[in-house]
Write a protein that holds these residues in place. Structure first.
Motif, PDB file in Angstrom:
ATOM      1  N   GLY A   1       1.264  -4.360   3.598  1.00 18.52           N
ATOM      2  CA  GLY A   1       0.093  -3.494   3.790  1.00 18.52           C
ATOM      3  C   GLY A   1      -0.992  -4.296   4.492  1.00 18.52           C
TER       4      GLY A   1
ATOM      5  N   ASN B   1      -2.494   2.813   3.390  1.00 14.16           N
ATOM      6  CA  ASN B   1      -2.003   4.163   3.754  1.00 14.16           C
ATOM      7  C   ASN B   1      -2.845   5.244   3.079  1.00 14.16           C
ATOM      8  OD1 ASN B   1       0.246   3.459   5.408  1.00 14.16           O
ATOM      9  ND2 ASN B   1       1.321   2.795   3.552  1.00 14.16           N
TER      10      ASN B   1
ATOM     11  N   ASP C   1       0.850  -1.203   0.000  1.00 12.56           N
ATOM     12  CA  ASP C   1       0.000   0.000   0.000  1.00 12.56           C
ATOM     13  C   ASP C   1       0.886   1.254   0.000  1.00 12.56           C
ATOM     14  OD1 ASP C   1      -0.784   0.606   3.520  1.00 12.56           O
ATOM     15  OD2 ASP C   1       0.953  -0.403   2.618  1.00 12.56           O
TER      16      ASP C   1
ATOM     17  N   ASP D   1       7.385   3.987   3.302  1.00 17.62           N
ATOM     18  CA  ASP D   1       8.280   2.869   3.652  1.00 17.62           C
ATOM     19  C   ASP D   1       8.067   1.685   2.718  1.00 17.62           C
ATOM     20  OD1 ASP D   1       5.746   2.598   5.025  1.00 17.62           O
ATOM     21  OD2 ASP D   1       6.616   0.957   6.183  1.00 17.62           O
ATOM     22  N   ASP D   2       6.842   1.558   2.164  1.00 16.98           N
ATOM     23  CA  ASP D   2       6.631   0.561   1.113  1.00 16.98           C
ATOM     24  C   ASP D   2       7.558   0.862  -0.074  1.00 16.98           C
ATOM     25  OD1 ASP D   2       3.938   1.244   2.509  1.00 16.98           O
ATOM     26  OD2 ASP D   2       3.525  -0.709   1.640  1.00 16.98           O
TER      27      ASP D   2
ATOM     28  N   ASN E   1      -1.439  -1.909   9.837  1.00 12.96           N
ATOM     29  CA  ASN E   1      -1.867  -2.902   8.848  1.00 12.96           C
ATOM     30  C   ASN E   1      -2.918  -3.848   9.424  1.00 12.96           C
ATOM     31  OD1 ASN E   1      -0.217  -1.904   6.837  1.00 12.96           O
ATOM     32  ND2 ASN E   1       1.481  -3.281   7.326  1.00 12.96           N
TER      33      ASN E   1
HETATM   34 CA    CA Z   1       2.861  -0.526   4.021  1.00 12.01          CA
END
Ligand code: CA
Ligand code: RIB
Length: 307
Positions: free
Chosen positions: A123, A38, A9, A13-14, A165
């Motif tokens: 996510g 997010n 998502d 940081d993803d 999450n």
């Molecule tokens: Ca994430």
């Protein structure tokens, strides 16, 4: 060659996690599946396209669920920005997302090559829960499932007791934890215990490649947010930690196997991660909880992606 499917998502940081995977010499991103978390599904999917453009990766992107299984939850725009990438204002990528739904893609990819793919879920677990319901044999067909989620000592970052999450879709988290069989988990507390130092942050911000410029633009809001909250420069990398462990399992220096469930109904505790630390439930462990990590190696993986 580590072959990755990333359910995500994006999310700042993803993005860091996907960048590290994209740059890792002995890994290939086979597919990216997106989920509402997010920010909206539209934004997480658009962001995934932008991130793969920046990294020059030609992997298919499949849009997944735009809502949680049961209750709708708010996103995390306060940290990730309204656009999910630090309000960095990147133009929409011309790269198309696939027409196939992410849930169907997760099932098809694993059935096409049983045992070949490593699934990294960073996510909310909505897509994985539905995929598991449609194909209960899925856990035997993915080589490994790596999850970022949960607050193993109930030190929540979203409510007092829940991590984002798991709180964003508690029913999905409960289904995956109960029915996947065995997975490796990076929790919020483990994230907080393994921050990048001010020196490590400055070294990343000093890099001058196009990827490093992208990193700076999308991360500056998150860095400012964390410095304001924590009172000193720091960078917390939940999704990157999970990705790094998938890439190099030896990054885990200590882990414990425990039975873990997710609370669904508590007024104060919905989405709470409930860990059987003392083995009193009589249930078999279903989660390998990563507890101590080689943070410097994680930092090196991200740095390599920005050079
Ligand atoms: Ca994430
Ligand atoms: O709690 C941290 C998790 O929530 C990370 O995956 C971050 O991207 C947010 O989605």
């Amino acid at each position: 060659m580590m072959r990755l499917v990333i359910d995500t998502d994006p999310g700042v940081d993803d993005a860091h996690a996907i960048m590290a995977a994209a740059a890792y010499p002995n890994a290939r991103i086979e597919a990216v599946t997106t989920v509402r978390g997010n920010v909206s599904l539209e934004r997480t999917t658009a962001n995934a396209r932008t991130i793969l453009d920046v990294m020059g990766i030609n992997a298919p992107i499949y849009a997944g669920c735009g809502q949680a299984l049961v209750a709708e939850n708010s996103g995390a725009e306060g940290f990730h920005g309204a656009d999910g990438l630090g309000d960095s204002g990147y133009p929409a990528s011309p790269r198309p997302a696939e027409k196939e739904h992410a849930v169907h893609a997760l099932i098809r990819l694993a059935n096409a090559e049983p045992g070949a793919l490593t699934l990294v879920a960073i996510g909310p677990l909505t897509n994985l829960a539905l995929a598991l319901r449609l194909d209960p044999t899925l856990p035997q067909k993915y080589r490994r499932l790596m999850v970022m989620g949960g607050a193993i000592r109930s030190m929540g970052n979203t409510t007092l007791t829940a991590e984002f999450n798991f709180h964003a879709d508690p029913e999905a988290a409960a289904i995956v934890l109960r029915d996947w069989g065995s997975l490796t988990l990076v929790s919020w507390e483990t994230t907080v215990e393994h921050p990048f130092s001010e020196t490590q942050i400055k070294a990343l911000l000093a890099l001058d490649s196009p990827r490093a410029k992208f990193f700076r633009r999308i991360s500056q809001g998150a860095l400012a947010f964390l410095e304001q909250i924590l009172g000193h420069p720091t960078l917390l990398e939940p999704d990157l930690l999970a990705m790094a462990i998938a890439l190099e399992p030896e990054i885990v220096q200590r882990q414990e196997a425990h039975f873990v469930q997710v609370e669904l109904s508590g007024a104060l505790t919905r989405g709470q991660t409930c860990v059987d630390w003392y083995g009193t439930s009589g249930e078999q462990p279903n989660v390998e909880i990563a507890l101590e990590l080689n943070t410097n190696r994680v930092w090196e993986l991200l740095r390599a992606a920005l050079t």
